[in-house]
Motif scaffolding. Structure first.
Motif, PDB file in Angstrom:
ATOM      1  N   GLN A 132      12.620 -27.679  22.437  1.00 27.29           N
ATOM      2  CA  GLN A 132      13.386 -26.325  22.718  1.00 27.29           C
ATOM      3  C   GLN A 132      12.609 -25.142  22.551  1.00 27.29           C
ATOM      4  N   GLU A 133      11.721 -24.650  22.998  1.00 25.50           N
ATOM      5  CA  GLU A 133      10.310 -23.371  21.757  1.00 25.50           C
ATOM      6  C   GLU A 133      12.151 -22.159  22.031  1.00 25.50           C
ATOM      7  N   VAL A 134      12.216 -21.459  22.891  1.00 24.26           N
ATOM      8  CA  VAL A 134      13.349 -20.258  22.811  1.00 24.26           C
ATOM      9  C   VAL A 134      14.487 -20.752  23.883  1.00 24.26           C
ATOM     10  N   ALA A 135      15.875 -20.065  22.891  1.00 20.89           N
ATOM     11  CA  ALA A 135      16.710 -20.602  23.356  1.00 20.89           C
ATOM     12  C   ALA A 135      17.752 -19.399  23.361  1.00 20.89           C
ATOM     13  N   SER A 136      17.383 -18.419  23.696  1.00 23.10           N
ATOM     14  CA  SER A 136      17.450 -16.323  24.423  1.00 23.10           C
ATOM     15  C   SER A 136      16.580 -15.694  24.098  1.00 23.10           C
ATOM     16  N   LEU A 137      16.762 -15.038  24.833  1.00 24.91           N
ATOM     17  CA  LEU A 137      16.514 -13.571  25.668  1.00 24.91           C
ATOM     18  C   LEU A 137      15.368 -12.910  23.740  1.00 24.91           C
ATOM     19  N   SER A 138      16.688 -13.075  23.120  1.00 26.73           N
ATOM     20  CA  SER A 138      16.602 -12.139  21.529  1.00 26.73           C
ATOM     21  C   SER A 138      15.301 -13.017  21.092  1.00 26.73           C
ATOM     22  N   ALA A 139      15.127 -14.074  20.936  1.00 25.01           N
ATOM     23  CA  ALA A 139      14.624 -15.502  20.470  1.00 25.01           C
ATOM     24  C   ALA A 139      13.291 -14.714  21.136  1.00 25.01           C
ATOM     25  N   MET A 140      13.149 -14.801  22.422  1.00 29.45           N
ATOM     26  CA  MET A 140      11.711 -14.306  23.111  1.00 29.45           C
ATOM     27  C   MET A 140      11.452 -12.926  23.623  1.00 29.45           C
ATOM     28  N   ALA A 141      12.202 -12.115  23.126  1.00 28.56           N
ATOM     29  CA  ALA A 141      11.262 -10.943  22.247  1.00 28.56           C
ATOM     30  C   ALA A 141      11.223 -11.036  20.542  1.00 28.56           C
ATOM     31  N   GLU A 142      11.567 -11.915  19.982  1.00 25.37           N
ATOM     32  CA  GLU A 142      10.462 -12.087  18.751  1.00 25.37           C
ATOM     33  C   GLU A 142       9.416 -12.062  18.833  1.00 25.37           C
ATOM     34  N   LYS A 143       9.179 -13.762  19.367  1.00 30.93           N
ATOM     35  CA  LYS A 143       7.767 -14.302  19.975  1.00 30.93           C
ATOM     36  C   LYS A 143       7.130 -13.168  20.813  1.00 30.93           C
ATOM     37  N   LEU A 144       7.212 -12.618  21.693  1.00 37.11           N
ATOM     38  CA  LEU A 144       6.265 -11.782  22.555  1.00 37.11           C
ATOM     39  C   LEU A 144       5.484 -10.249  21.317  1.00 37.11           C
ATOM     40  N   LYS A 145       6.001 -10.232  19.971  1.00 35.68           N
ATOM     41  CA  LYS A 145       5.662  -9.174  19.276  1.00 35.68           C
ATOM     42  C   LYS A 145       4.700 -10.096  18.522  1.00 35.68           C
ATOM     43  N   ASP A 146       4.714 -11.520  18.443  1.00 39.37           N
ATOM     44  CA  ASP A 146       3.565 -11.743  17.582  1.00 39.37           C
ATOM     45  C   ASP A 146       2.438 -11.416  17.937  1.00 39.37           C
ATOM     46  N   PRO A 147       1.828 -10.819  16.310  1.00 41.54           N
ATOM     47  CA  PRO A 147       0.879 -10.103  16.485  1.00 41.54           C
ATOM     48  C   PRO A 147      -0.223 -11.603  17.630  1.00 41.54           C
ATOM     49  N   GLY A 148      -0.458 -12.430  17.627  1.00 37.50           N
ATOM     50  CA  GLY A 148      -1.827 -13.337  18.233  1.00 37.50           C
ATOM     51  C   GLY A 148      -1.096 -13.230  19.924  1.00 37.50           C
ATOM     52  N   PHE A 149      -0.193 -13.335  20.109  1.00 40.35           N
ATOM     53  CA  PHE A 149      -0.049 -13.357  21.885  1.00 40.35           C
ATOM     54  C   PHE A 149       0.051 -11.746  21.608  1.00 40.35           C
ATOM     55  N   ILE A 150      -0.091 -10.593  21.387  1.00 41.23           N
ATOM     56  CA  ILE A 150      -0.523  -9.072  22.147  1.00 41.23           C
ATOM     57  C   ILE A 150      -1.995  -9.195  21.692  1.00 41.23           C
TER      58      ILE A 150
END
Length: 358
Positions: A132-150
């Motif tokens: 499982q890559e992401v288990a919570s919305l807080s973890a999802m928020a951290e992923k969305l802040k990644d410079p590569g994804f931005i």
């Protein structure tokens, strides 16, 4: 069983059942429309709405809704790299059922395409990342802040705006790739939103107050916008171009975009071995080949006369002719025969003259 593996198999089951429901929905809708056409009702293509009174059409609509709901839920349990490519199974289910219930012939190319889709999907399931890559919305928020994804998201939005306002008005009705590219790149963001919302709903049932999280509503708004754009330009593509062209091209571009977005956002490829990466890519390419064979040659009537001579059945049912094998003469053997003929002729002539001599 480990929780991550259990989630993986739940997501896999939901993705496969989604394909079955969606593939079956096309058959049910088509059967309902054909029944109405047999009764002489005004057809849907002519502006009629008699299908709203046909229970088979409603059964198809319910089946499609169930399939889409299962697909939505699958993203909450399994990686997008697995769920999205398995959407090809709905094409397979629709093709197989149509040959049985709609009397539509599935030629040899279509059967080979179905087999390739099954094999490719199996390979992808075997090699897909199971954690499982992401288990919570807080973890999802951290992923969305990644410079590569931005950077990736900015490129997607920028390229989409260029395609929508600069390229589509000029070349949209001349090139099928324009509308499909818009649907595909926007679709990669919509799948990410679905993934986040699925995780949020999963947390909601677990008792977490996700409805107070601004990220949940932001993902919902972004999903509505992305899906609206996708539907708009996909309908334009289907209205102008042949379905047999739009469907395989859209599947390839959409799935490729989703896999790229998933690799950047969730970095699930980093946890995979080399064999897993090669297997996943090989399975995806196999599915693409199967989809191509299903659609590109579906209108071709394949008969045995089109086979090479050595594959045709002989008069007694053998898969080869009863004539003996005769090797084709090569250039060298022809030259030698031409040289021998004059000598043999001279010798025969000479023998005959000796016989005639007194």
């Amino acid at each position: 069983m480990d929780v991550n593996h259990l989630d993986f198999y739940i997501g896999l089951s939901l993705a496969v059942s989604s394909s079955v429901f969606i593939g079956s929905s096309f058959i049910l809708k088509k059967k309902g429309l054909l029944r109405l056409a047999g009764k002489g009702s005004i057809r849907a293509g002519q502006g009629g709405y008699a299908y709203l009174k046909e229970w088979l059409w409603w059964a198809g609509l319910i089946s499609m809704g169930t399939g889409e709901a299962a697909n939505f839920a699958a993203y909450a349990f399994a990686p997008a790299t697995l769920v999205t490519p398995l959407g090809a199974m709905s094409v397979l289910v629709s093709a197989v059922l149509s040959s049985y219930f709609l009397n539509e012939r599935l030629n040899v190319h279509g059967k080979i395409g179905c087999l390739l889709c099954v094999l490719g999907s199996t390979v992808m399931v075997i090699h897909a990342p199971q954690e499982q890559e992401v288990a919570s919305l807080s973890a999802m928020a951290e992923k969305l802040k990644d410079p590569g994804f931005i950077v990736f998201a900015v490129c997607i939005v920028g390229s989409s705006l260029v395609l929508i306002f600069a390229v589509a008005p000029r070349y949209g009705q001349k090139n099928v790739l324009v509308y499909i590219l818009i649907c595909s790149v926007i679709g990669s963001l919509s799948v990410s939103c679905v993934k986040g919302l699925g995780i949020g709903i999963k947390e909601l049932f677990a008792g977490t107050a996700v409805l107070k999280d601004p990220l949940f509503w932001s993902l919902l708004i972004c999903l509505v916008i992305c899906v609206s754009i996708q539907i708009n330009y996909l309908n334009k593509a289907l209205d102008i171009y042949n379905t047999s062209i739009v469907t395989p091209i859209y599947y390839v571009f959409f799935t490729t975009s989703v896999m790229a977005c998933s690799a950047i956002l969730f970095k699930e490829w980093l946890s995979m071995t080399t064999d897993g990466v090669v297997g996943t890519i090989s399975g995806f390419l196999t599915i693409i080949l199967g989809i191509f064979l299903l659609h590109a040659f579906k209108d071709i009537t394949f008969i045995w006369d089109s086979l090479p001579l050595y594959l045709r059945k002989g008069p007694r049912g053998f898969p080869w002719s009863q004539q003996p094998y005769i090797a084709l003469p090569s250039h060298d053997s022809q030259t030698e025969d031409e040289l021998k003929l004059p000598r043999e002729g001279n010798s025969k002539a000479g023998w005959g003259s000796h016989q005639r001599a007194p």
